[in-house]
Write an enzyme that holds these catalytic residues in place. Structure first.
Site, mmCIF file in Angstrom:
data_model
loop_
_atom_site.group_PDB
_atom_site.id
_atom_site.type_symbol
_atom_site.label_atom_id
_atom_site.label_comp_id
_atom_site.label_asym_id
_atom_site.label_seq_id
_atom_site.Cartn_x
_atom_site.Cartn_y
_atom_site.Cartn_z
ATOM 1 N N ARG A 1 -16.998 -0.206 5.490
ATOM 2 C CA ARG A 1 -16.634 -1.587 5.784
ATOM 3 C C ARG A 1 -17.591 -2.639 5.235
ATOM 4 O O ARG A 1 -17.313 -3.820 5.307
ATOM 5 C CB ARG A 1 -16.487 -1.769 7.302
ATOM 6 C CG ARG A 1 -15.214 -1.123 7.851
ATOM 7 C CD ARG A 1 -13.984 -1.802 7.270
ATOM 8 N NE ARG A 1 -12.737 -1.146 7.669
ATOM 9 C CZ ARG A 1 -11.993 -0.407 6.881
ATOM 10 N NH1 ARG A 1 -12.378 -0.184 5.630
ATOM 11 N NH2 ARG A 1 -10.865 0.128 7.306
ATOM 12 N N GLU B 1 -7.546 3.059 -6.127
ATOM 13 C CA GLU B 1 -8.291 2.932 -4.879
ATOM 14 C C GLU B 1 -9.787 2.844 -5.178
ATOM 15 O O GLU B 1 -10.250 3.246 -6.258
ATOM 16 C CB GLU B 1 -7.983 4.147 -3.984
ATOM 17 C CG GLU B 1 -8.746 4.221 -2.668
ATOM 18 C CD GLU B 1 -8.513 3.030 -1.758
ATOM 19 O OE1 GLU B 1 -8.970 1.921 -2.111
ATOM 20 O OE2 GLU B 1 -7.895 3.214 -0.690
ATOM 21 N N ARG B 2 -10.521 2.311 -4.247
ATOM 22 C CA ARG B 2 -11.978 2.330 -4.320
ATOM 23 C C ARG B 2 -12.451 3.772 -4.490
ATOM 24 O O ARG B 2 -11.934 4.686 -3.845
ATOM 25 C CB ARG B 2 -12.525 1.732 -3.026
ATOM 26 C CG ARG B 2 -14.010 1.827 -2.824
ATOM 27 C CD ARG B 2 -14.345 1.312 -1.436
ATOM 28 N NE ARG B 2 -15.727 1.530 -1.117
ATOM 29 C CZ ARG B 2 -16.249 1.365 0.086
ATOM 30 N NH1 ARG B 2 -15.473 0.987 1.095
ATOM 31 N NH2 ARG B 2 -17.529 1.569 0.301
ATOM 32 N N ARG C 1 0.858 -1.181 0.000
ATOM 33 C CA ARG C 1 0.000 0.000 0.000
ATOM 34 C C ARG C 1 0.894 1.232 0.000
ATOM 35 O O ARG C 1 1.924 1.264 0.668
ATOM 36 C CB ARG C 1 -0.894 0.006 1.241
ATOM 37 C CG ARG C 1 -1.845 1.187 1.291
ATOM 38 C CD ARG C 1 -2.637 1.200 2.592
ATOM 39 N NE ARG C 1 -3.446 2.404 2.683
ATOM 40 C CZ ARG C 1 -4.017 2.849 3.794
ATOM 41 N NH1 ARG C 1 -3.855 2.165 4.928
ATOM 42 N NH2 ARG C 1 -4.737 3.963 3.789
ATOM 43 N N HIS C 2 0.512 2.224 -0.784
ATOM 44 C CA HIS C 2 1.311 3.453 -0.885
ATOM 45 C C HIS C 2 1.625 4.040 0.486
ATOM 46 O O HIS C 2 0.903 3.828 1.466
ATOM 47 C CB HIS C 2 0.566 4.493 -1.719
ATOM 48 C CG HIS C 2 -0.743 4.926 -1.121
ATOM 49 N ND1 HIS C 2 -0.834 5.848 -0.103
ATOM 50 C CD2 HIS C 2 -2.013 4.552 -1.392
ATOM 51 C CE1 HIS C 2 -2.090 6.033 0.222
ATOM 52 N NE2 HIS C 2 -2.839 5.245 -0.542
ATOM 53 N N GLY C 3 2.708 4.794 0.546
ATOM 54 C CA GLY C 3 3.047 5.504 1.770
ATOM 55 C C GLY C 3 2.006 6.568 2.097
ATOM 56 O O GLY C 3 1.136 6.888 1.274
ATOM 57 N N GLN C 4 2.107 7.108 3.291
ATOM 58 C CA GLN C 4 1.126 8.103 3.743
ATOM 59 C C GLN C 4 0.975 9.234 2.718
ATOM 60 O O GLN C 4 1.956 9.806 2.252
ATOM 61 C CB GLN C 4 1.566 8.700 5.078
ATOM 62 C CG GLN C 4 0.559 9.681 5.665
ATOM 63 C CD GLN C 4 1.135 10.472 6.829
ATOM 64 O OE1 GLN C 4 2.088 11.239 6.674
ATOM 65 N NE2 GLN C 4 0.576 10.273 8.020
ATOM 66 N N LYS D 1 -13.329 13.001 7.219
ATOM 67 C CA LYS D 1 -14.017 11.817 7.735
ATOM 68 C C LYS D 1 -14.835 12.125 8.982
ATOM 69 O O LYS D 1 -15.943 11.595 9.154
ATOM 70 C CB LYS D 1 -12.997 10.703 8.004
ATOM 71 C CG LYS D 1 -12.360 10.171 6.733
ATOM 72 C CD LYS D 1 -11.295 9.124 7.017
ATOM 73 C CE LYS D 1 -10.635 8.667 5.725
ATOM 74 N NZ LYS D 1 -9.558 7.677 5.960
ATOM 75 N N GLY E 1 -5.226 0.723 -0.262
ATOM 76 C CA GLY E 1 -5.794 -0.137 0.766
ATOM 77 C C GLY E 1 -6.905 -1.032 0.267
ATOM 78 O O GLY E 1 -6.883 -2.254 0.483
#
Length: 206
Positions: free
Chosen positions: A116, A88-89, A9-12, A99, A159
């Site tokens: 989820r 990504e989704r 998964r890509h870094g932050q 968020k 992710g």
């Protein structure tokens, strides 16, 4: 030669840091994200792996992660294939929103369902099942043939696109996969038998 696949998964990203839904939006990596990718490349180099081909999404945070890894492995000239199939989704109307503010507007329970649930998508977005419906066919058609030829493949992605892929690779059900979290910048190394079943799985921690 072992048939090997490395997922990361890509870094932050800048929007991870700001706590925003990212999806198909295209922020870059933070300094921490670049550091994570460089550290992953160094760890992978220590294993003695050499990639034959690398895949990433159409989004710069994954592309930069792959490039940083390949630089550390002294493989900067390796072919890096970029495809939106590994994006990504798509979070639809939530993309770019904070968020915490989304939770305040729609409620914690609804947001948790969007994030989820395997089958329920946010407004104008994708569910994890939708994401898998583009990731898995691409893997089977384009990536798996390299692995079956005993090549070593890197996938630097996201992710949820990686969770969808892991679900199919490991034969997980929807309940098992929605509970799995993937840390940024941590390589997962799979080796495969000749019949495409998994021989081993190793998570390379810092």
């Amino acid at each position: 030669m072992e048939r090997t696949l490395v997922l990361i998964r890509h870094g932050q990203s800048e929007w991870n840091l700001k706590n925003l839904f990212t999806g198909w939006k295209d922020p870059g990596l933070t300094e921490k994200g670049r550091t994570e990718a460089i550290a992953a490349g160094k760890k992978l180099k220590e294993t003695g792996l050499k990639f034959d081909i690398a895949y990433t999404s159409a989004l710069q945070r994954a592309q930069k992660t792959a490039q940083n890894i390949l630089e550390q492995m002294e493989q900067s000239d390796l072919e890096l294939i970029k495809t939106p199939a590994l994006n990504e989704r798509n979070y639809g109307d939530l993309s770019g929103l904070n968020k915490d503010e989304v939770r305040q507007k729609w409620g914690e329970q609804q947001v948790q369902i969007w994030r989820r649930s395997y089958t329920i998508a946010p407004p104008n977005g994708e569910s994890l099942r939708d994401t898998g419906a583009r990731v898995w066919p691409y893997y089977l058609h384009h990536i798996q043939p390299h692995i079956l030829r005993s090549q070593t493949v890197l996938i630097a992605a996201h992710g949820n696109s990686l969770r969808a892929l892991i679900m199919a690779l490991e034969g997980l059900n929807s309940e098992e996969i929605i509970s799995q979290e993937l840390a940024t910048g941590i390589p997962i190394v799979y080796t495969f038998n000749s019949d495409s079943t998994i021989s081993s799985k190793t998570i390379i921690t810092p």
